[in-house]
Write a protein that holds these residues in place. Structure first.
Motif, PDB file in Angstrom:
ATOM      1  N   ARG A  27      34.499  47.188  52.906  1.00  0.00           N
ATOM      2  CA  ARG A  27      35.493  48.256  53.082  1.00  0.00           C
ATOM      3  C   ARG A  27      35.763  48.500  54.560  1.00  0.00           C
ATOM      4  N   ALA A  28      34.743  48.322  55.376  1.00  0.00           N
ATOM      5  CA  ALA A  28      34.907  48.462  56.823  1.00  0.00           C
ATOM      6  C   ALA A  28      35.908  47.430  57.343  1.00  0.00           C
ATOM      7  N   GLU A  29      35.790  46.205  56.857  1.00  0.00           N
ATOM      8  CA  GLU A  29      36.709  45.141  57.276  1.00  0.00           C
ATOM      9  C   GLU A  29      38.146  45.442  56.856  1.00  0.00           C
ATOM     10  N   VAL A  30      38.322  45.979  55.664  1.00  0.00           N
ATOM     11  CA  VAL A  30      39.666  46.342  55.199  1.00  0.00           C
ATOM     12  C   VAL A  30      40.249  47.427  56.100  1.00  0.00           C
ATOM     13  N   LEU A  31      39.448  48.419  56.439  1.00  0.00           N
ATOM     14  CA  LEU A  31      39.911  49.490  57.317  1.00  0.00           C
ATOM     15  C   LEU A  31      40.334  48.937  58.674  1.00  0.00           C
ATOM     16  N   LYS A  32      39.516  48.053  59.247  1.00  0.00           N
ATOM     17  CA  LYS A  32      39.872  47.443  60.542  1.00  0.00           C
ATOM     18  C   LYS A  32      41.182  46.674  60.441  1.00  0.00           C
ATOM     19  N   ARG A  33      41.331  45.920  59.374  1.00  0.00           N
ATOM     20  CA  ARG A  33      42.544  45.124  59.194  1.00  0.00           C
ATOM     21  C   ARG A  33      43.767  46.024  59.041  1.00  0.00           C
ATOM     22  N   LYS A  37      46.510  46.741  65.350  1.00  0.00           N
ATOM     23  CA  LYS A  37      46.435  46.876  66.807  1.00  0.00           C
ATOM     24  C   LYS A  37      46.485  48.328  67.273  1.00  0.00           C
ATOM     25  N   LYS A  38      46.666  49.236  66.319  1.00  0.00           N
ATOM     26  CA  LYS A  38      46.679  50.663  66.669  1.00  0.00           C
ATOM     27  C   LYS A  38      45.285  51.058  67.126  1.00  0.00           C
ATOM     28  N   SER A  39      45.195  51.764  68.235  1.00  0.00           N
ATOM     29  CA  SER A  39      43.881  52.174  68.738  1.00  0.00           C
ATOM     30  C   SER A  39      43.248  53.194  67.792  1.00  0.00           C
ATOM     31  N   ARG A  40      41.937  53.236  67.816  1.00  0.00           N
ATOM     32  CA  ARG A  40      41.236  54.236  67.006  1.00  0.00           C
ATOM     33  C   ARG A  40      41.679  55.634  67.405  1.00  0.00           C
ATOM     34  N   GLN A  41      41.786  55.859  68.708  1.00  0.00           N
ATOM     35  CA  GLN A  41      42.173  57.185  69.187  1.00  0.00           C
ATOM     36  C   GLN A  41      43.553  57.575  68.679  1.00  0.00           C
ATOM     37  N   LYS A  42      44.489  56.633  68.661  1.00  0.00           N
ATOM     38  CA  LYS A  42      45.847  56.909  68.166  1.00  0.00           C
ATOM     39  C   LYS A  42      45.793  57.254  66.681  1.00  0.00           C
ATOM     40  N   LEU A  43      44.989  56.522  65.926  1.00  0.00           N
ATOM     41  CA  LEU A  43      44.858  56.806  64.499  1.00  0.00           C
ATOM     42  C   LEU A  43      44.256  58.193  64.283  1.00  0.00           C
ATOM     43  N   VAL A  44      43.239  58.540  65.061  1.00  0.00           N
ATOM     44  CA  VAL A  44      42.628  59.875  64.960  1.00  0.00           C
ATOM     45  C   VAL A  44      43.666  60.948  65.269  1.00  0.00           C
ATOM     46  N   GLU A  45      44.484  60.731  66.295  1.00  0.00           N
ATOM     47  CA  GLU A  45      45.522  61.698  66.654  1.00  0.00           C
ATOM     48  C   GLU A  45      46.525  61.872  65.514  1.00  0.00           C
ATOM     49  N   GLU A  46      46.876  60.777  64.848  1.00  0.00           N
ATOM     50  CA  GLU A  46      47.801  60.852  63.717  1.00  0.00           C
ATOM     51  C   GLU A  46      47.167  61.576  62.532  1.00  0.00           C
ATOM     52  N   ILE A  47      45.891  61.350  62.320  1.00  0.00           N
ATOM     53  CA  ILE A  47      45.175  62.049  61.246  1.00  0.00           C
ATOM     54  C   ILE A  47      45.186  63.547  61.504  1.00  0.00           C
ATOM     55  N   VAL A  48      44.852  63.943  62.718  1.00  0.00           N
ATOM     56  CA  VAL A  48      44.814  65.361  63.094  1.00  0.00           C
ATOM     57  C   VAL A  48      46.215  65.980  63.012  1.00  0.00           C
ATOM     58  N   LYS A  73      38.038  63.558  51.333  1.00  0.00           N
ATOM     59  CA  LYS A  73      38.925  64.271  52.257  1.00  0.00           C
ATOM     60  C   LYS A  73      39.221  63.413  53.482  1.00  0.00           C
ATOM     61  N   VAL A  74      38.188  62.798  54.070  1.00  0.00           N
ATOM     62  CA  VAL A  74      38.380  61.947  55.239  1.00  0.00           C
ATOM     63  C   VAL A  74      39.121  60.674  54.859  1.00  0.00           C
ATOM     64  N   LEU A  75      38.753  60.083  53.745  1.00  0.00           N
ATOM     65  CA  LEU A  75      39.403  58.861  53.288  1.00  0.00           C
ATOM     66  C   LEU A  75      40.879  59.096  53.022  1.00  0.00           C
ATOM     67  N   ASP A  76      41.207  60.199  52.407  1.00  0.00           N
ATOM     68  CA  ASP A  76      42.602  60.548  52.143  1.00  0.00           C
ATOM     69  C   ASP A  76      43.367  60.716  53.451  1.00  0.00           C
ATOM     70  N   ALA A  77      42.748  61.371  54.431  1.00  0.00           N
ATOM     71  CA  ALA A  77      43.398  61.573  55.729  1.00  0.00           C
ATOM     72  C   ALA A  77      43.669  60.242  56.429  1.00  0.00           C
ATOM     73  N   ILE A  78      42.696  59.338  56.377  1.00  0.00           N
ATOM     74  CA  ILE A  78      42.868  58.018  56.994  1.00  0.00           C
ATOM     75  C   ILE A  78      43.990  57.255  56.305  1.00  0.00           C
ATOM     76  N   CYS A  79      43.970  57.255  54.983  1.00  0.00           N
ATOM     77  CA  CYS A  79      44.995  56.523  54.227  1.00  0.00           C
ATOM     78  C   CYS A  79      46.396  57.088  54.496  1.00  0.00           C
ATOM     79  N   SER A  80      46.509  58.394  54.578  1.00  0.00           N
ATOM     80  CA  SER A  80      47.812  59.007  54.856  1.00  0.00           C
ATOM     81  C   SER A  80      48.324  58.615  56.231  1.00  0.00           C
ATOM     82  N   ALA A  81      47.439  58.538  57.197  1.00  0.00           N
ATOM     83  CA  ALA A  81      47.844  58.182  58.569  1.00  0.00           C
ATOM     84  C   ALA A  81      48.171  56.691  58.693  1.00  0.00           C
ATOM     85  N   LEU A  82      47.570  55.875  57.848  1.00  0.00           N
ATOM     86  CA  LEU A  82      47.856  54.451  57.890  1.00  0.00           C
ATOM     87  C   LEU A  82      49.152  54.132  57.172  1.00  0.00           C
TER      88      LEU A  82
END
Length: 82
Positions: A27-33, A37-48, A73-82
């Motif tokens: 699942r970690a590999e799927v998340l990375k894929r 190329k979006k930075s982790r920080q950018k993804l976190v900003e979009e989640i917030v 809750k966290v998984l849903d937030a990540i999926c919504s931002a992706l």
């Protein structure tokens, strides 16, 4: 030849009744894929920005497969931002 996935039992339940999901390296590999190329920080900003919660450190642990589980809750937030 039968693979392991064919032997797994599947059950349908309401997502609202689930608190967390088991996390693993696959699942970690799927998340990375999916992040690409979006930075982790950018993804976190979009989640917030969408009202979700996930720290840079938590996202990194998920991507490296260092977490044993992740909350819905966290998984849903990540999926919504992706």
């Amino acid at each position: 030849m039968t693979n392991q996935r064919d032997k797994e039992t599947k059950m349908y339940i309401y997502v609202a009744d689930v608190v967390s999901v088991v996390w693993n390296k696959d699942r970690a590999e799927v998340l990375k894929r999916l992040r690409g190329k979006k930075s982790r920080q950018k993804l976190v900003e979009e989640i917030v920005a969408q009202g979700g919660e996930c720290s840079h450190q938590n996202l990194k642990k998920l991507e490296y497969g260092e977490s044993e589980s992740v909350s819905i809750k966290v998984l849903d937030a990540i999926c919504s931002a992706l």
